[in-house]
Design a protein around this motif. Sequence first.
Motif, PDB file in Angstrom:
ATOM      1  N   ASN A  70      25.650  54.433   7.399  1.00 18.26           N
ATOM      2  CA  ASN A  70      25.338  53.464   6.873  1.00 18.26           C
ATOM      3  C   ASN A  70      27.236  52.727   6.778  1.00 18.26           C
ATOM      4  O   ASN A  70      27.929  53.680   6.946  1.00 18.26           O
ATOM      5  N   SER A  83      24.491  49.585   3.755  1.00 17.03           N
ATOM      6  CA  SER A  83      24.011  49.088   5.162  1.00 17.03           C
ATOM      7  C   SER A  83      21.950  49.314   4.470  1.00 17.03           C
ATOM      8  O   SER A  83      21.465  48.818   4.732  1.00 17.03           O
ATOM      9  N   PRO A 124      20.108  47.316   0.810  1.00 14.52           N
ATOM     10  CA  PRO A 124      20.639  46.326   1.091  1.00 14.52           C
ATOM     11  C   PRO A 124      20.246  45.970  -0.786  1.00 14.52           C
ATOM     12  O   PRO A 124      18.845  46.827  -1.250  1.00 14.52           O
TER      13      PRO A 124
END
Length: 150
Positions: free
Chosen positions: A67, A86, A89
């Motif tokens: 990520n 990421s 979220p």
Amino acid sequence: MSAYLGGCLCGQIRFRIAAEPAAVRLCWCRDCQRLAANGTANALFPTAAIEITGTPAAHVRAADSGNQVTRRFCPACGSQLFSDSSGRPGSTVVRLGVLDEPSALRPTAQIWTASAPTWACLDPALEAHPKAAPAPAAPATPAQPPAARA
């Protein structure tokens, strides 16, 4: 529900969190070890519940998980404050040490224990995960990292 207050070492960045954390963990990933010269104690909060005063600097890097992680810190004193991934979220990691009352939250798990140095003090009473833990429940409303106020 409690409100959690905190800030950096020099006081340039302050924040208020109007939510309870989804998870509170000790992290032994290599990135956290490099940030703190040890493991880190962190809480995962809904991003939308964090109100920041001041403007943190940011550093983006791919984590061991793959990520993209944006770590935010005080540009004046360097205090590590927040991380956004990421892979999560709408959630923001807050370092417990920057809370005004760091004892207000207690870790319930330790993650990335396979990366911990041999001298690490791993708490046998805590749930342990060799790598990342299963994702906690997502916050009610995903949001972008909070905008800073000057």
